[in-house]
Design a protein around this motif. Structure first.
Motif, PDB file in Angstrom:
ATOM      1  N   MET A   1       0.846  -1.188   0.000  1.00 43.44           N
ATOM      2  CA  MET A   1       0.000   0.000   0.000  1.00 43.44           C
ATOM      3  C   MET A   1       0.881   1.238   0.000  1.00 43.44           C
ATOM      4  N   THR A   2       0.682   2.128  -0.982  1.00 48.17           N
ATOM      5  CA  THR A   2       1.506   3.321  -1.112  1.00 48.17           C
ATOM      6  C   THR A   2       0.995   4.430  -0.208  1.00 48.17           C
ATOM      7  N   LEU A   3       1.926   5.094   0.466  1.00 44.55           N
ATOM      8  CA  LEU A   3       1.614   6.192   1.360  1.00 44.55           C
ATOM      9  C   LEU A   3       2.109   7.490   0.743  1.00 44.55           C
ATOM     10  N   THR A   4       1.283   8.537   0.780  1.00 45.48           N
ATOM     11  CA  THR A   4       1.657   9.829   0.214  1.00 45.48           C
ATOM     12  C   THR A   4       1.627  10.898   1.291  1.00 45.48           C
ATOM     13  N   LEU A   5       2.708  11.668   1.386  1.00 43.47           N
ATOM     14  CA  LEU A   5       2.824  12.780   2.331  1.00 43.47           C
ATOM     15  C   LEU A   5       3.222  14.021   1.551  1.00 43.47           C
ATOM     16  N   MET A   6       2.516  15.133   1.785  1.00 45.96           N
ATOM     17  CA  MET A   6       2.827  16.372   1.065  1.00 45.96           C
ATOM     18  C   MET A   6       3.408  17.411   2.008  1.00 45.96           C
ATOM     19  N   ILE A   7       4.527  18.023   1.576  1.00 49.41           N
ATOM     20  CA  ILE A   7       5.163  19.100   2.318  1.00 49.41           C
ATOM     21  C   ILE A   7       4.866  20.408   1.596  1.00 49.41           C
ATOM     22  N   GLN A   8       4.132  21.286   2.250  1.00 41.92           N
ATOM     23  CA  GLN A   8       3.859  22.605   1.712  1.00 41.92           C
ATOM     24  C   GLN A   8       4.568  23.656   2.567  1.00 41.92           C
ATOM     25  N   GLY A   9       4.664  24.868   2.060  1.00 42.27           N
ATOM     26  CA  GLY A   9       5.378  25.919   2.771  1.00 42.27           C
ATOM     27  C   GLY A   9       4.562  27.185   2.882  1.00 42.27           C
ATOM     28  N   THR A  10       4.900  28.014   3.855  1.00 39.62           N
ATOM     29  CA  THR A  10       4.202  29.282   4.007  1.00 39.62           C
ATOM     30  C   THR A  10       4.630  30.292   2.952  1.00 39.62           C
ATOM     31  N   THR A  11       5.834  30.115   2.405  1.00 33.80           N
ATOM     32  CA  THR A  11       6.381  31.016   1.395  1.00 33.80           C
ATOM     33  C   THR A  11       7.295  30.215   0.468  1.00 33.80           C
ATOM     34  N   SER A  12       7.737  30.845  -0.604  1.00 36.22           N
ATOM     35  CA  SER A  12       8.834  30.270  -1.373  1.00 36.22           C
ATOM     36  C   SER A  12      10.088  30.277  -0.507  1.00 36.22           C
ATOM     37  N   ASP A  13      10.945  29.293  -0.701  1.00 40.25           N
ATOM     38  CA  ASP A  13      12.201  29.175   0.039  1.00 40.25           C
ATOM     39  C   ASP A  13      12.000  29.001   1.542  1.00 40.25           C
ATOM     40  N   ALA A  14      10.862  28.409   1.922  1.00 42.20           N
ATOM     41  CA  ALA A  14      10.636  28.118   3.340  1.00 42.20           C
ATOM     42  C   ALA A  14      11.398  26.877   3.786  1.00 42.20           C
ATOM     43  N   GLY A  15      11.796  26.049   2.821  1.00 45.36           N
ATOM     44  CA  GLY A  15      12.520  24.826   3.140  1.00 45.36           C
ATOM     45  C   GLY A  15      11.848  23.571   2.648  1.00 45.36           C
ATOM     46  N   LYS A  16      10.913  23.709   1.705  1.00 41.93           N
ATOM     47  CA  LYS A  16      10.189  22.540   1.191  1.00 41.93           C
ATOM     48  C   LYS A  16      11.126  21.556   0.507  1.00 41.93           C
ATOM     49  N   SER A  17      11.954  22.063  -0.395  1.00 42.39           N
ATOM     50  CA  SER A  17      12.815  21.175  -1.195  1.00 42.39           C
ATOM     51  C   SER A  17      13.767  20.379  -0.313  1.00 42.39           C
ATOM     52  N   VAL A  18      14.425  21.059   0.624  1.00 41.95           N
ATOM     53  CA  VAL A  18      15.388  20.360   1.474  1.00 41.95           C
ATOM     54  C   VAL A  18      14.679  19.416   2.437  1.00 41.95           C
ATOM     55  N   THR A  19      13.498  19.796   2.915  1.00 34.92           N
ATOM     56  CA  THR A  19      12.744  18.912   3.814  1.00 34.92           C
ATOM     57  C   THR A  19      12.363  17.627   3.094  1.00 34.92           C
ATOM     58  N   VAL A  20      11.894  17.754   1.855  1.00 36.39           N
ATOM     59  CA  VAL A  20      11.540  16.561   1.078  1.00 36.39           C
ATOM     60  C   VAL A  20      12.775  15.701   0.843  1.00 36.39           C
ATOM     61  N   ALA A  21      13.892  16.322   0.464  1.00 37.08           N
ATOM     62  CA  ALA A  21      15.120  15.550   0.227  1.00 37.08           C
ATOM     63  C   ALA A  21      15.557  14.813   1.484  1.00 37.08           C
ATOM     64  N   GLY A  22      15.522  15.510   2.615  1.00 35.69           N
ATOM     65  CA  GLY A  22      15.925  14.879   3.873  1.00 35.69           C
ATOM     66  C   GLY A  22      15.005  13.743   4.279  1.00 35.69           C
ATOM     67  N   LEU A  23      13.692  13.950   4.130  1.00 35.89           N
ATOM     68  CA  LEU A  23      12.738  12.894   4.493  1.00 35.89           C
ATOM     69  C   LEU A  23      12.871  11.696   3.562  1.00 35.89           C
TER      70      LEU A  23
END
Length: 487
Positions: A1-23
């Motif tokens: 069973m596939t699990l999906t988690l979405m990381i959104q941010g309050t602004t651009s450059d809030a840290g979405k990209s690095v958070t996704v990479a780290g997770l």
């Protein structure tokens, strides 16, 4: 069973990209097969996948964090701005057309089909999909037909975690304001907050965290400290941090209005023997050893921009004093006699006079070259590896003296005096043999070899270590549910 988690941010450059990479790396360590996903990306930094598609560079880094090769399904919609109101629209890795903002807004429903198709294919292959949002979900003017943030989350019924950057200030206003601007159903799928880039004593933040949880009814999943000297390739912002040794060579990169793939220079910025400087509007090119003309999404416009800043005169002076010049992709095209765009690929149809430093001309066309390549440099047989992303074909006598032999074809050109090189290859400096050869050509002696691949890997591991130490990973995993295929 596939699990999906979405990381959104309050602004651009809030840290979405690095958070996704780290997770992605955290989940991989736990034995899960994991893939990154960004429904819609707007960026001029892009990567070429092994199958010859184009995606955002951040998703290529996130794929590396998962131990995967990048794939077009990881970023099914890529927008590459070519003006303040228009962009090239890339669907499943291939350029569809140029669209103005209003036209693309009307196209979003069709783009969502491509997004859901890609997500479904990933769900059939991986245990966990970690999704990166774009900008902020609180941008009210973009809510209709949204495919990048809550519109996607609602379509696949996945939980959302919101990230905010405390280093910018106003973190509680950002988080509370973002949540308040969401609909009731969107608010309900927000499972918590991550506060990013915190400096100082966490005890002094605790009262604010308690207030936030009481005010919103949402848990703070963790507070991520500021990670000094973390390097992951940026989605858009140019990073100018560097640490230098005494015998550093001076390299200057003019920043065009539509500079593309400035991540080409990240490895130079990290090299202790390279003093890399970006120069912008109104700045003169300072004395240096090497000038690099970077890629551009709008080569003719940026040629005009180059001249408006008198950089052409700086380049001429630099060459008179024996300096070296390297042009990459659009920068390579600028070195020739002219750039022609008869079909209005990058703007208005017409031709623009080039710098005339190489005996060649370039004609832009509808067919876009997208491929990963490898081979050898013209001298010393140093290995070269990179990727091509360009819509132009260059012709002329200058190409009879190529920069590299790529097996199936030859790339680039060299001037007769050896001062000027042009190449279509992005990622030129990532391969240590190529980088060392080019730095020697530019005048650096006693070159120290830098293992750039190891730098990226170690930084992904540093990031994952930090997230594991400061986030409640089980709280992130617990609300994940299987996406609703019927939608």
């Amino acid at each position: 069973m596939t699990l999906t988690l979405m990381i959104q941010g309050t602004t651009s450059d809030a840290g979405k990209s690095v958070t996704v990479a780290g997770l992605c790396r955290v989940f991989k360590r736990r034995g899960l097969s994991v893939a990154p996903f960004k429904p819609q990306n707007m960026a001029l930094n892009s990567a070429v996948t092994p199958e010859g598609g184009e995606i955002g560079r951040a998703q290529a880094v996130q794929a590396q964090a998962c131990g995967l090769l990048p794939h077009t399904d990881m970023n099914p919609v890529l927008l590459k701005p070519n003006s303040d109101t228009g962009a090239q629209v890339i669907i499943h890795g291939k350029a569809l057309s140029n669209m103005e903002a209003q036209d693309y807004h009307a196209y979003k429903k069709r783009a969502m089909v491509a997004v859901l198709e890609s997500h479904q294919r990933l769900c059939e292959q991986y245990d966990v999909i970690v999704v990166e949002g774009a900008g902020s979900p609180a941008e009210i003017n973009l809510r209709a037909n949204d495919i990048a943030n809550m519109g996607f989350a609602e379509a696949v019924n996945c939980p959302v975690v919101i990230v905010a950057d405390i280093d910018r200030g106003g973190v509680f206003a950002h988080l509370v304001g973002t949540l308040d601007l969401l609909s009731e159903s969107e608010q309900a799928r927000v499972t918590g907050f991550i506060i990013n880039r915190f400096r100082g004593d966490i005890a002094l933040l605790q009262s604010g965290l308690d207030w936030l949880e009481e005010r919103t009814g949402k848990p703070v999943i963790g507070v991520v400290p500021y990670i000094h000297d973390l390097h992951l390739e940026a989605e858009d912002a140019i990073d100018s941090r560097q640490t230098l040794s005494e015998n550093a060579i001076k390299v200057v990169v003019p920043v065009f209005t539509r500079i593309s793939n400035h991540t080409d220079f990240d490895v130079l910025r990290l090299h202790p023997q390279v003093d890399l400087k970006f120069v912008g509007k109104g700045e003169a090119v300072p004395p240096c050893d090497l000038i690099i003309l970077p890629g551009s999404k709008s080569t003719r416009r940026d040629l005009e921009y180059l001249r408006s800043n008198n950089w052409h005169k700086d380049i001429e002076k630099h060459l008179r004093y024996g300096g070296k010049v390297l042009g990459i992709c659009g920068g390579f095209q600028m070195l020739g006699r002219a750039v022609h765009d008869p079909d209005a690929i990058e703007g208005d149809a017409g031709s623009t006079t080039g710098l005339g430093l190489l005996d060649m001309e370039t004609a832009l066309g509808n067919d876009k070259t997208l491929r990963q390549v490898s081979g050898h440099l013209w001298a010393g047989k140093a290995k070269i590896r990179g990727y091509e992303i360009h819509a132009g074909i260059s012709t002329g006598p200058a190409l009879d003296t190529p920069f590299a032999d790529l097996g199936s074809h030859r790339d680039g050109a060299r001037s007769a005096d050896g001062q000027i090189i042009g190449s279509y290859l992005h990622g030129l400096f990532d391969e240590s043999e190529t980088r060392d050869s080019l730095l020697k050509w530019a005048g650096l002696y006693g070159v120290e070899t830098l293992d750039y691949a190891e730098v990226i890997e170690s930084n992904i591991d540093r990031l994952a270590d930090c997230l594991e130490a400061n986030l409640d990973i089980e709280a992130l995993l617990s609300p994940l549910t299987r996406p609703n295929k019927a939608q």
